[in-house]
Design a protein around this motif. Structure first.
Motif, PDB file in Angstrom:
ATOM      1  N   MET A  49       0.791  -1.227   0.000  1.00 12.69           N
ATOM      2  CA  MET A  49       0.000   0.000   0.000  1.00 12.69           C
ATOM      3  C   MET A  49       0.830   1.287   0.000  1.00 12.69           C
ATOM      4  O   MET A  49       0.456   2.256   0.637  1.00 12.69           O
ATOM      5  CB  MET A  49      -1.009  -0.026   1.149  1.00 12.69           C
ATOM      6  CG  MET A  49      -2.044  -1.115   0.952  1.00 12.69           C
ATOM      7  SD  MET A  49      -3.162  -1.404   2.343  1.00 12.69           S
ATOM      8  CE  MET A  49      -4.095   0.105   2.409  1.00 12.69           C
ATOM      9  N   HIS A 100     -16.165   8.200   2.289  1.00  6.81           N
ATOM     10  CA  HIS A 100     -15.539   7.155   3.108  1.00  6.81           C
ATOM     11  C   HIS A 100     -14.289   6.665   2.393  1.00  6.81           C
ATOM     12  O   HIS A 100     -14.316   6.430   1.192  1.00  6.81           O
ATOM     13  CB  HIS A 100     -16.525   6.000   3.304  1.00  6.81           C
ATOM     14  CG  HIS A 100     -16.046   4.977   4.296  1.00  6.81           C
ATOM     15  ND1 HIS A 100     -16.057   5.198   5.657  1.00  6.81           N
ATOM     16  CD2 HIS A 100     -15.531   3.743   4.123  1.00  6.81           C
ATOM     17  CE1 HIS A 100     -15.578   4.138   6.281  1.00  6.81           C
ATOM     18  NE2 HIS A 100     -15.238   3.239   5.372  1.00  6.81           N
ATOM     19  N   ASN A 154     -10.449   6.898   0.794  1.00  5.79           N
ATOM     20  CA  ASN A 154      -9.965   7.890  -0.167  1.00  5.79           C
ATOM     21  C   ASN A 154     -10.322   7.441  -1.571  1.00  5.79           C
ATOM     22  O   ASN A 154      -9.857   6.403  -2.037  1.00  5.79           O
ATOM     23  CB  ASN A 154      -8.457   8.109  -0.078  1.00  5.79           C
ATOM     24  CG  ASN A 154      -8.029   9.138  -1.112  1.00  5.79           C
ATOM     25  OD1 ASN A 154      -7.466   8.816  -2.141  1.00  5.79           O
ATOM     26  ND2 ASN A 154      -8.361  10.393  -0.865  1.00  5.79           N
ATOM     27  N   PHE A 165      -6.411   7.387  -7.865  1.00  6.59           N
ATOM     28  CA  PHE A 165      -6.454   7.150  -9.313  1.00  6.59           C
ATOM     29  C   PHE A 165      -5.181   7.745  -9.910  1.00  6.59           C
ATOM     30  O   PHE A 165      -4.224   8.002  -9.196  1.00  6.59           O
ATOM     31  CB  PHE A 165      -7.742   7.766  -9.897  1.00  6.59           C
ATOM     32  CG  PHE A 165      -8.957   7.003  -9.461  1.00  6.59           C
ATOM     33  CD1 PHE A 165      -9.433   5.959 -10.226  1.00  6.59           C
ATOM     34  CD2 PHE A 165      -9.585   7.290  -8.257  1.00  6.59           C
ATOM     35  CE1 PHE A 165     -10.527   5.213  -9.804  1.00  6.59           C
ATOM     36  CE2 PHE A 165     -10.665   6.544  -7.818  1.00  6.59           C
ATOM     37  CZ  PHE A 165     -11.144   5.507  -8.596  1.00  6.59           C
TER      38      PHE A 165
END
Ligand code: MRU
Length: 351
Positions: A48, A156, A158, A164
């Motif tokens: 992540m 809620h 991101n 994106f």
């Protein structure tokens, strides 16, 4: 979008190097990380450093191009196939990851040799990223009319531009409405355990000069009851063909609350997030992440260093499902780059 006046995309490619905004350190530190190998790019997706369906998808596409650019010798097709497997295994829920890998694999398969594959894969990966940015801007244009002057929007997780390549999904209509001169404010769910709302959404909104407040995840129902939320817009990691929507854990709860208080609930996503082969939300794979994410939190210490601290009882364990599925029946509309459709009419945006 701009960071301190400089335009950025979340991820891009230079030569065989994948470069991205390193989301691990936001909002405390803005850094770009260079990923020189497919292994490094896979790690960035899995752990992540990059988050959000579209950004993950674009990164996956670039990773496949990277695999061809770093490929060599007679065994290059096996190397590329192994890279595809590695990238597919990073995260299970975000449909855009699979969409991107399959698109780039398809052009590689049609290439006669490594040189042709390198050119075709690079062009396809770039097209995926460009299309993502363009679709998200169109989502903003399609969704902005839903936001009246003075609207207070709950979101809620991101689903802004960081999630994106540019613009974002759920926040794109907010950015477009604000740029059109309408007053709009956002209530951002903190989004435990990883805090995407408090850390990423809030950072983005501050950068765009949009008024916002971060709330604890469990405060949304109270604000809805008090009439302080006019509409909800969330993003999605995967949409089933029947309009059921997987999004960050906690989304379902917001949708149930919104229905109870008669507040419009929208999902914003590019059509690349729709998994046409997945009939209902029940078939969407839900990622279970490391329980330590629930038992700890990240922040800065007094010296400004980013640290991770244990917050939960030391001997306790945790459960950490990362996504949930909101049934189509709770969704007022899905905002796509091809317009706003009822979840039951998704086929209208299929090409
Ligand atoms: O697990 P993450 O951080 O990659 O989460 C994905 C998301 O950003 C959200 O679920 C988002 O709302 C939809 S994807 C743009």
């Amino acid at each position: 979008m701009k960071v301190n006046g400089t335009p950025y995309r979340t991820v891009w490619m230079e030569g065989s190097v994948v470069r991205m905004i390193d989301q691990r350190w936001l909002p405390h530190r803005f850094t770009i990380v260079d990923l020189d190998t497919v292994e490094a790019t896979a790690t960035a997706i899995r752990d992540m450093w990059v988050r959000g369906a579209g950004a993950i998808g674009a990164t996956a596409g670039y990773a496949m191009a990277q695999a061809t650019l770093l490929g060599s010798g007679e065994g290059w097709r096996d190397q590329v196939a192994a890279a595809a497997e590695q990238i597919r295994a990073t995260r299970p829920t975000a449909q855009n990851l699979f969409f991107a890998v399959e698109r780039v694999v398809a052009v590689i398969d049609r290439s006669a040799d490594l040189k042709a594959a390198q050119a075709a894969a690079s062009a396809e990966a770039q097209a995926i990223a460009d299309e993502d940015a363009h679709a998200c801007e169109q989502i903003g244009e399609a969704g902005a009319p839903l936001i009246a002057d003075g609207a207070r929007v709950l979101t809620h997780c991101n689903a802004g531009w960081l999630a994106f390549v540019d613009w974002g999904s759920a926040l794109s209509p907010v950015y477009k409405a604000a740029r059109a001169g309408r007053r709009v404010s956002v209530v951002a769910d903190e989004t435990r355990p990883r805090g995407q709302g408090a850390m990423l959404t809030a950072w983005e909104l501050a950068g765009e000069g949009i008024g916002h407040a971060v709330i604890a995840d469990n405060a949304a129902a109270l604000l809805m009851e008090r009439g302080e939320i006019d509409l909800v817009i969330v993003g999605s990691d995967r949409i089933a063909a029947n309009g059921d929507v997987a999004n960050k854990i906690g989304t379902l709860e917001k949708a149930i609350c919104a229905r109870h208080f008669n507040i419009p609930f929208y999902v914003a996503a590019p059509t690349s997030t729709i998994d046409w082969a997945c009939p209902t939300g029940g078939e969407i794979p839900i990622e279970e992440r490391d329980p330590d994410e629930v038992l700890t939190t990240w922040g800065t210490d007094a010296a400004g260093e980013i640290v991770r601290v244990r917050t939960a009882n030391p001997t306790s364990t945790a459960r950490n499902p990362a996504f949930d599925v909101t049934p189509a029946a709770l969704i007022g509309g899905i905002i796509t780059e091809r317009g706003v459709v009822k979840p039951g009419e998704l086929a209208r945006v299929r090409r």
